[in-house]
Enzyme design. Structure first.
Site, PDB file in Angstrom:
ATOM      1  N   GLU A 198       0.832  -1.205   0.000  1.00  0.00           N
ATOM      2  CA  GLU A 198       0.000   0.000   0.000  1.00  0.00           C
ATOM      3  C   GLU A 198       0.864   1.252   0.000  1.00  0.00           C
ATOM      4  O   GLU A 198       1.901   1.313   0.651  1.00  0.00           O
ATOM      5  CB  GLU A 198      -0.942   0.005   1.200  1.00  0.00           C
ATOM      6  CG  GLU A 198      -1.866  -1.199   1.285  1.00  0.00           C
ATOM      7  CD  GLU A 198      -2.848  -1.298   0.125  1.00  0.00           C
ATOM      8  OE1 GLU A 198      -2.900  -0.366  -0.704  1.00  0.00           O
ATOM      9  OE2 GLU A 198      -3.565  -2.318   0.048  1.00  0.00           O
ATOM     10  N   THR A 214      -5.429   7.814  -5.397  1.00  0.00           N
ATOM     11  CA  THR A 214      -5.486   8.334  -4.030  1.00  0.00           C
ATOM     12  C   THR A 214      -4.702   9.637  -3.906  1.00  0.00           C
ATOM     13  O   THR A 214      -5.010  10.453  -3.038  1.00  0.00           O
ATOM     14  CB  THR A 214      -4.949   7.297  -3.026  1.00  0.00           C
ATOM     15  OG1 THR A 214      -3.641   6.850  -3.434  1.00  0.00           O
ATOM     16  CG2 THR A 214      -5.874   6.090  -2.939  1.00  0.00           C
TER      17      THR A 214
END
Length: 430
Positions: A50, A389
């Site tokens: 991530e 993101t």
């Protein structure tokens, strides 16, 4: 006020008791290596794959959860150090791991929402850190039964091999961000599906005294308890960046884009709790585009525009707003950015944030990314990349500043007629 005077002004201003046997992986360890704390501490970690911006989102989930957990005891959220991360690829500025949050964020602002501490600060107080209980979260193997989604959890065998090992003397060790003096007493695998609040009975059951240290691994699996709600936005508003990063962004804006917070109506009170609704930001005299490249080129090729199309979209937007300056944040190569520049008419000026080696070495890849986000968040108009993101964080920042939705929730399309679906508008709630 002259540019030099404004630059001078900115330079002055910006100076877990052990659980029972259910679901145990290694078995109970009698271990007295750790030292006793007065408060309960919750650590967490994520899937190593991530990235920086998703990890910031998971912090919001944990902060809201710990705020709720504090109704059941004195809990402190422990901030895991940053790095190494998959998108931090600079190899000329040293190792990018064990990085404290204060390098990127104003931790004094974070603590105004929930009790926090840096892991490094916690470790500096004690010789050894013993995690009483580690919950390793995993998805249910069967997924949704009969196609029906429901919140549930179950202690069961671990599906995959865990990144932890049992030593000859009975200690359980792991990566733990490169710190050797962290050990675990017990590990349990928990298949989980639901919101973070579903973890409340688990932590309440297995932390029956003060001084417990609990850890949740794979913290990205639980969902937000309050996505888009008041608590979500409180945490997000508390996530002010470090003074250094704001100063660098302000200097760049002023020097190259003739932009400053006062003129652009993008000032915020020093304390996020003093923000008021109804403020309308103007933004600087420039358009910002976030062009995601690299893995998106093959992973999401149907949603990534060609550089020629991207240049066309940027120029069209600038023309509609009677602007000439264009700022681009991108993970594209130097060659790609020069190609992008070649597609723009000479009447437009393309700007990139390319700090010196000394600045990069000080703020690292994470800091460079945040400076770009700050600059984009202050633009008159923003165009992001599909489901990035990085773009999400900019859109949130623009919501906090008070920009009109039509100047914020936009994305590049892969076709020439802008027919793609635009981002959902997640409005700030106070």
């Amino acid at each position: 006020m002259t540019v030099n005077a404004k630059l001078f002004r900115y330079s002055l201003f910006w100076f877990v008791v052990l659980l029972g046997n259910s679901g145990k992986l290694f078995g109970s360890q009698v271990c007295d290596r750790g030292e006793v704390f007065d408060r309960n501490y919750l650590l967490y970690d994520l899937n190593p794959a991530e990235g920086f911006n998703l990890r910031r989102d998971v912090f919001i989930r944990l902060a809201v959860f710990v705020k709720r957990l504090q109704q059941h005891g004195d809990w402190v959220l422990v901030l895991p150090p940053w790095g190494p991360l998959p998108h931090w690829k600079s190899n000329d500025i040293g190792d990018q791991f064990k990085l404290p949050w204060k390098l990127f964020f104003n931790t004094e602002s974070l603590i105004k929402y929930v009790s926090i501490t840096e892991l490094s600060d916690l470790l500096s107080e004690k010789k050894n850190l013993l995690i009483n209980q580690l919950f390793y979260l995993q998805h249910f193997q069967d997924g949704w039964e009969s196609g029906k989604w429901e919140e549930k959890y179950k202690f069961e065998n671990c599906i995959n091999k865990l990144p932890y090992r049992e030593t000859k003397d009975g200690a359980i060790k792991g990566w733990f961000w490169g710190y050797e003096k962290i050990e675990v007493r017990n590990i349990s695998c928990v298949s989980f599906q639901g919101h973070f609040r579903k973890l409340l009975p688990i932590l309440s059951q297995h932390s029956k005294k003060s001084g417990d240290i609990i850890m949740i691994d794979r913290g990205e699996i639980p969902l937000h308890d309050d996505y888009g709600g008041v608590e979500y936005w409180k945490v997000r508003r508390s996530m002010r960046y470090s003074f250094k990063l704001y100063a660098l962004a302000s200097q760049f804006r002023l020097e190259f884009l003739q932009s400053d917070d006062e003129t652009d109506r993008t000032s915020l009170p020093s304390d996020w709790r003093d923000e008021v609704p109804g403020v309308v930001a103007k933004g600087g005299d420039y358009v910002c585009g976030h062009l995601r490249r690299q893995d998106f080129l093959y992973g999401r090729s149907n949603d990534v525009p060609s550089l020629k199309l991207a240049a066309k979209k940027l120029a069209k937007t600038a023309t509609l707003l009677n602007l000439r300056n264009i700022f681009v944040a991108s993970d594209g190569t130097k060659k790609e950015m020069e190609e992008l520049r070649s597609y723009l008419s000479p009447k437009y000026q393309l700007f990139l944030y390319l700090p010196s080696f000394e600045v990069r070495k000080e703020i690292l890849d994470g800091g460079v990314a945040i400076v770009e986000q700050i600059i984009c968040s202050r633009a008159r108009h923003f165009i992001g990349s599909f489901e990035s993101t990085f773009s999400f964080r900019i859109q949130e920042e623009r919501e906090i500043l008070g920009f009109p939705s039509n100047s914020t929730f936009n994305r590049f399309c892969a076709d020439d007629n802008d027919s793609c679906e635009q981002p959902a508008k997640w409005k700030k709630i106070m």
